[in-house]
Design a protein around this motif. Structure first.
Motif, short mmCIF file in Angstrom:
data_model
loop_
_atom_site.label_atom_id
_atom_site.label_comp_id
_atom_site.label_asym_id
_atom_site.label_seq_id
_atom_site.Cartn_x
_atom_site.Cartn_y
_atom_site.Cartn_z
N PHE A 199 73.90 45.79 29.81
CA PHE A 199 74.94 45.22 29.19
C PHE A 199 74.72 45.67 27.62
N ARG A 200 75.86 46.15 26.49
CA ARG A 200 75.60 46.33 25.26
C ARG A 200 76.80 45.53 24.74
N LYS A 201 76.85 45.84 23.28
CA LYS A 201 78.08 44.98 22.60
C LYS A 201 79.35 45.57 22.96
N VAL A 202 79.38 46.59 23.22
CA VAL A 202 81.00 47.27 23.55
C VAL A 202 81.29 46.59 24.91
N ASP A 203 80.48 46.16 25.80
CA ASP A 203 80.90 45.54 26.91
C ASP A 203 81.36 43.99 26.69
N PHE A 204 80.94 43.35 25.87
CA PHE A 204 81.29 42.10 25.42
C PHE A 204 82.84 42.32 24.83
N GLN A 205 82.89 43.46 24.20
CA GLN A 205 84.38 43.67 23.26
C GLN A 205 85.03 43.82 24.64
N TRP A 206 84.84 44.58 25.72
CA TRP A 206 85.60 44.94 26.75
C TRP A 206 86.20 43.49 27.43
N PHE A 207 85.33 42.64 27.59
CA PHE A 207 85.51 41.32 28.21
C PHE A 207 86.37 40.84 27.32
N SER A 227 79.87 53.14 32.71
CA SER A 227 80.54 51.80 33.30
C SER A 227 80.94 50.75 32.27
N ASN A 228 81.97 50.28 32.62
CA ASN A 228 82.45 49.20 31.77
C ASN A 228 82.05 47.91 32.02
N GLY A 229 82.30 46.86 31.24
CA GLY A 229 81.57 45.46 31.27
C GLY A 229 81.82 44.92 32.78
N GLY A 230 83.08 45.17 33.42
CA GLY A 230 83.42 44.39 34.69
C GLY A 230 82.31 45.07 35.61
N GLU A 231 82.30 46.45 35.56
CA GLU A 231 81.47 47.45 36.57
C GLU A 231 79.95 46.95 36.36
N TRP A 236 75.36 43.98 38.65
CA TRP A 236 74.12 42.94 38.78
C TRP A 236 74.55 41.72 39.64
N LEU A 237 75.72 41.45 40.17
CA LEU A 237 76.21 40.51 41.00
C LEU A 237 75.48 41.11 42.48
N LEU A 238 75.71 42.25 42.47
CA LEU A 238 75.27 42.94 43.84
C LEU A 238 73.75 42.77 43.91
N PHE A 282 83.50 41.41 45.89
CA PHE A 282 83.66 42.79 46.34
C PHE A 282 85.18 42.67 46.80
N VAL A 283 86.05 41.54 47.20
CA VAL A 283 87.23 41.55 47.27
C VAL A 283 87.88 42.31 45.94
N PHE A 284 87.47 41.86 44.89
CA PHE A 284 88.18 42.64 43.58
C PHE A 284 87.97 43.74 43.56
N HIS A 285 86.47 44.25 43.81
CA HIS A 285 86.29 45.54 43.53
C HIS A 285 86.74 46.57 44.44
N ILE A 286 87.03 46.10 45.75
CA ILE A 286 87.84 47.05 46.67
C ILE A 286 89.20 47.05 46.38
N TYR A 287 89.74 45.98 45.85
CA TYR A 287 91.25 45.99 44.98
C TYR A 287 91.55 47.20 44.01
N ILE A 288 90.28 46.97 43.24
CA ILE A 288 90.42 47.91 42.17
C ILE A 288 90.53 49.41 42.61
N GLY A 289 89.19 49.51 43.46
CA GLY A 289 88.92 50.94 44.09
C GLY A 289 90.09 51.51 44.72
N LEU A 290 90.74 50.56 45.51
CA LEU A 290 91.72 51.14 46.33
C LEU A 290 93.36 51.40 45.94
N PHE A 291 93.54 49.98 45.24
CA PHE A 291 94.92 50.09 44.90
C PHE A 291 95.15 49.88 43.46
N GLY A 292 94.18 49.20 42.59
CA GLY A 292 94.42 48.72 41.45
C GLY A 292 94.25 49.55 40.30
#
Ligand code: HEM
Length: 351
Positions: A199-207, A227-231, A236-238, A282-292
């Motif tokens: 994580f860097r400062k730019v990621d907190f701004q992304w959030f 990678s953006n903050g969400g990724e 790290w969750l994984l 990962f429900v959210f990750h898969i949504y972003i990857g497939l449709f979002g």
């Protein structure tokens, strides 16, 4: 065979069995103790004591083998069946409901500008092999794990007993044998992608700008590195919950290290909770990857992303790559591709 011969054989058998019973009982000592035990076996007091978790005697030297019924196990059963399992179902359906609502209300993130037709290499072949192996392993483990926890509610009552038995046996075997592979993949994912996930400062701004996905920030494309903050959060969750799920799974898979029932119950709860957290994330990750998000999936399938996509979603990475390209620091494959693109663009301009 004559009747006389049969009688002799029966007598010999009786003699042997009497001797062997006597020799089994002999080490226990007093015959009146055995008699007392026999009386207690039949009595309500005996079973009350067993149900109360009283420890008896056994020749086994393993921990807790003298306890027939473990009373603290009731607490584990209640925590698992009455709390974790319903809360997990609510969390999973809640996550699915939220992504469907997000899709219907906010819609997919489209590219703001037209594609350039020029692409940049984002994921190597090795990255993609690792990602899709992890995705396949995780999703099949999630499916078999959910079957083990919830199958008795949504499948068992509706299918023949034999089929149910086969399905649940298969789920258990798959989960037991493939689980350790997931642990290995978590380690590989950590080794491969940890550096770009710091994580860097730019990621907190992304959030702070909610990733440019909703509200007044929608479409603002906040700055991001590779990678953006969400990724990074997802990574790290994984790693954290994946490691916990894998380690607790190994405790359950190999009950040969003198684990007590309490250890197994704790491992079971920790395993279930960490797996449920991962599934929801990962429900959210898969949504972003497939449709979002337009253009994200093609990156993980082909390895290439359009420059417009790179500029809009990962501007700092785009600039870094362009600077490397200008300094001739890209590897040979990447340079060859860039030459092809330049050649194609030049051809387009001259024709
Ligand atoms: C159908 C299922 C899946 C799809 C469509 C999918 C799609 C994607 C895509 C498109 C990316 C690249 C995003 C980018 O370029 O910025 C990505 C990255 C990633 N995915 Fe998946 N994915 C799936 C399942 C999974 C699963 C189950 C896991 C792990 C349990 C996983 C872990 C990751 C990780 C760790 C990254 C790298 C994130 C980063 O650090 O930049 N994916 N996925």
């Amino acid at each position: 065979m004559s009747r006389g011969l049969l009688s002799i054989m029966a007598a010999i058998l009786l003699l042997f069995s009497t001797f062997s019973m006597a020799s089994e009982e002999a080490p226990k000592g007093a015959s009146n103790t055995a008699q007392k035990e026999m009386v207690q076996l039949a009595g309500a007091d005996y079973w009350r004591a067993v149900k109360g978790g009283v420890e008896g005697t056994t020749t086994s030297r393993s921990a807790e083998h003298g306890v027939l019924i473990s009373t603290p196990g009731e607490t584990w059963y209640i925590l698992k069946e009455k709390w974790m399992s319903p809360a997990g179902a609510v969390a999973i359906f809640g996550s699915i409901f939220m992504v469907v609502a997000f899709y219907l209300i906010v819609g997919p993130l489209k590219l703001s500008k037209a594609r350039t037709g020029r692409t940049m290499t984002r994921w190597t072949r090795w990255d993609r092999a690792l990602h899709w192996s992890m995705a396949f392993t995780f999703l099949t483990l999630a499916f078999s794990g959910l079957m083990l926890v919830y199958g008795k509610h949504f499948l068992k009552p509706y299918v023949p007993t034999d089929l149910w038995g086969f399905v649940i046996w298969l789920a258990k075997q798959y989960h037991n044998y493939v689980g350790p592979l997931f642990g290995i993949l978590v380690v590989l994912v950590l080794l491969k992608w940890w550096r770009k996930s710091i994580f860097r400062k730019v990621d907190f701004q992304w959030f702070m700008k909610l990733g440019g996905m909703v509200g007044k920030h929608k479409g603002s494309h906040p700055s991001a590195e590779f990678s953006n903050g969400g990724e990074k959060a997802l990574f790290w969750l994984l790693v954290v919950f994946g490691a916990i799920a894998a380690a607790s799974g190994l405790v359950l898979d190999f009950p040969i290290f003198d684990q007590t029932r309490r250890d197994m119950e704790l491992a079971n709860l920790v395993h279930g909770i960490s797996a449920l957290i991962l599934i929801c994330g990962f429900v959210f990750h898969i949504y972003i990857g497939l449709f979002g998000m337009e253009g994200a999936l093609e990156g993980m399938v082909t390895g290439e992303v359009d420059e417009t996509w790179a500029k809009e979603h990962h501007d700092l990475w785009y600039e870094e790559m362009k600077a490397k390209e200008a300094n001739g620091e890209l590897d040979s494959a990447q340079n060859a591709k860039q030459d092809d693109v330049k050649g194609a663009t030049a051809n387009e301009q001259t024709s």
